[in-house]
Design an enzyme around this catalytic site. Structure first.
Site, PDB file in Angstrom:
ATOM      1  N   ASP A 106      71.729 132.834 -16.334  1.00  0.00           N
ATOM      2  CA  ASP A 106      71.233 132.147 -15.937  1.00  0.00           C
ATOM      3  C   ASP A 106      72.306 131.696 -14.664  1.00  0.00           C
ATOM      4  OD1 ASP A 106      70.745 129.571 -15.527  1.00  0.00           O
ATOM      5  OD2 ASP A 106      71.575 128.146 -17.034  1.00  0.00           O
TER       6      ASP A 106
ATOM      7  N   ASP B 122      71.568 133.277  -8.300  1.00  0.00           N
ATOM      8  CA  ASP B 122      72.088 131.963  -7.483  1.00  0.00           C
ATOM      9  C   ASP B 122      72.472 131.805  -5.927  1.00  0.00           C
ATOM     10  OD1 ASP B 122      72.218 129.058  -6.427  1.00  0.00           O
ATOM     11  OD2 ASP B 122      73.108 128.072  -8.692  1.00  0.00           O
TER      12      ASP B 122
ATOM     13  N   GLU C 214      66.638 130.192  -6.434  1.00  0.00           N
ATOM     14  CA  GLU C 214      67.072 128.909  -5.881  1.00  0.00           C
ATOM     15  C   GLU C 214      66.757 128.888  -4.486  1.00  0.00           C
ATOM     16  OE1 GLU C 214      68.966 126.522  -8.655  1.00  0.00           O
ATOM     17  OE2 GLU C 214      70.283 125.802  -6.468  1.00  0.00           O
TER      18      GLU C 214
ATOM     19  N   ASN D 171      70.798 123.192 -21.094  1.00  0.00           N
ATOM     20  CA  ASN D 171      71.731 122.811 -21.933  1.00  0.00           C
ATOM     21  C   ASN D 171      72.208 121.802 -22.508  1.00  0.00           C
ATOM     22  OD1 ASN D 171      73.785 124.372 -22.088  1.00  0.00           O
ATOM     23  ND2 ASN D 171      74.809 124.630 -20.118  1.00  0.00           N
ATOM     24  N   THR D 172      72.702 121.567 -21.264  1.00  0.00           N
ATOM     25  CA  THR D 172      73.440 120.129 -21.782  1.00  0.00           C
ATOM     26  C   THR D 172      72.917 118.911 -22.956  1.00  0.00           C
ATOM     27  OG1 THR D 172      74.263 119.264 -19.593  1.00  0.00           O
ATOM     28  CG2 THR D 172      74.652 117.636 -20.895  1.00  0.00           C
TER      29      THR D 172
HETATM   30  O1  G3H Z   1      70.444 126.079 -15.844  1.00  0.00           O
HETATM   31  C1  G3H Z   1      70.783 125.170 -16.579  1.00  0.00           C
HETATM   32  C2  G3H Z   1      70.294 124.333 -16.809  1.00  0.00           C
HETATM   33  O2  G3H Z   1      69.791 123.672 -15.081  1.00  0.00           O
HETATM   34  C3  G3H Z   1      71.744 123.066 -17.735  1.00  0.00           C
HETATM   35  O3  G3H Z   1      69.932 121.806 -17.412  1.00  0.00           O
HETATM   36  O4  G3H Z   1      72.330 120.607 -17.973  1.00  0.00           O
HETATM   37  O5  G3H Z   1      70.420 119.513 -17.240  1.00  0.00           O
HETATM   38  O6  G3H Z   1      71.031 120.712 -19.589  1.00  0.00           O
HETATM   39  P1  G3H Z   1      71.084 120.631 -18.143  1.00  0.00           P
HETATM   40 ZN    ZN Z   2      70.498 125.099 -13.991  1.00  0.00          ZN
END
Ligand code: G3H
Ligand code: ZN
Length: 283
Positions: free
Chosen positions: A84, A106, A136, A231-232
């Site tokens: 990622d 990225d 991206e 992720n968050t």
């Molecule tokens: O690349 C990871 C995601 O874009 C994380 O997004 O912080 O909203 O979970 P998030």
């Molecule tokens: Zn991201």
């Protein structure tokens, strides 16, 4: 046994659903996401940021752990192991050489010509090894791994150039989403989304998938998103569950017991998210 994202995302684009990228941080995180995917019969993308990769001991450790878990857990659903926000060709190459089946390069901080040039180089290497590439255009805002930035909308013509010139497999076109928590309701560029999707005919990737209301997720999928990154939210549910355990049980000291509620929270969240994204029973 790992597969690239290409097939799963093209199928998702066709079938109007999205495959979740769930970022992993350790063994238990990986077990939880794989367990949920297998139970839901859903394809899944395990996201590994450079920071999380380093934390787990490097991309070789991550790749060996995922491969071994897939074998011992008898995982039959398609799984992609994806770097990622890769920051350089070297970082993407190291992940692919270690066994990752997919990478994101990225270069969103560069001007478009440089972004495309650098992405091309990654695509050439990745495709020669059977791995897929996400790039991206524009910039996703918010904070991830301590890096904060503002939102810059993707330009449709630049997106088209990225797809045709660099031959990427998935496109993260930044259209107002942010990493981390949203301040108020997310404001996503749905019209721009539709234009970019129709123009590029390439699976779109929604970064910043945590905290987006369900109706907006549905709209993003309708408008061409086939991959949504989460992720968050997993970090938040894990921490909340572990904190509750520690607050409610001051005798516990076995780390396996401390962490168990965190695992359960991840399994529940990933399961619900797959159902929302429509990827359940699509393996
Ligand atoms: O690349 C990871 C995601 O874009 C994380 O997004 O912080 O909203 O979970 P998030
Ligand atoms: Zn991201």
């Amino acid at each position: 046994r790992l597969v690239s994202m290409t097939d799963m995302l093209n199928k998702a684009l066709e079938g109007k659903y999205a495959v979740g990228q769930f970022n992993i941080n350790n063994l238990e995180w990986t077990q939880s996401v794989l367990e949920a995917a297998e139970a839901e019969k859903s394809p899944v993308i395990l996201g590994v940021s450079e920071g999380a990769g380093k934390y787990m001991g490097g991309v070789k450790v991550v790749s060996a752990m995922v491969e071994a878990l897939m074998e011992t857990m008898n995982i039959t659903v398609p799984v992609a192991l994806h770097l990622d926000h890769g920051s350089s060709f070297e970082s993407c190459k190291a992940a692919i050489d270690a066994g990752f089946s997919s990478v994101m390069i990225d270069n969103s901080a560069y001007v478009i010509d440089e972004n495309i040039e650098a992405t091309k180089k990654v695509v050439e290497y990745a495709h020669s090894k059977g791995a897929s590439v996400e790039a991206e255009v524009g910039t996703v805002g918010g904070t991830e791994d301590g890096v904060t930035g503002g939102v810059q909308y993707a330009d449709a013509q630049e997106c088209l150039r990225m797809v045709t010139e660099a031959k990427i497999d998935a496109l993260a076109a930044a259209l107002g989403s942010v990493h981390g928590d949203y301040e108020g309701e997310p404001v996503l560029g749905f019209d721009e989304m539709k234009i970019i999707s129709d123009l590029t005919k390439t699976p779109l990737v929604l970064h910043g998938g945590s905290g987006i209301p369900e109706f907006q997720i549905k709209k993003a999928i309708e408008n061409g998103h086939s991959k949504i990154n989460v992720n968050t939210e997993l970090q938040q549910v894990w921490t909340k569950a572990v904190r509750e355990k520690l607050n409610s049980d001051d005798k516990v000291y076995d780390p396996r017991k401390v962490i168990a509620p965190g695992k359960a929270a991840i399994i529940a969240t990933v399961t619900q998210t797959m159902q929302r994204f429509g990827s359940s029973n699509k393996a």
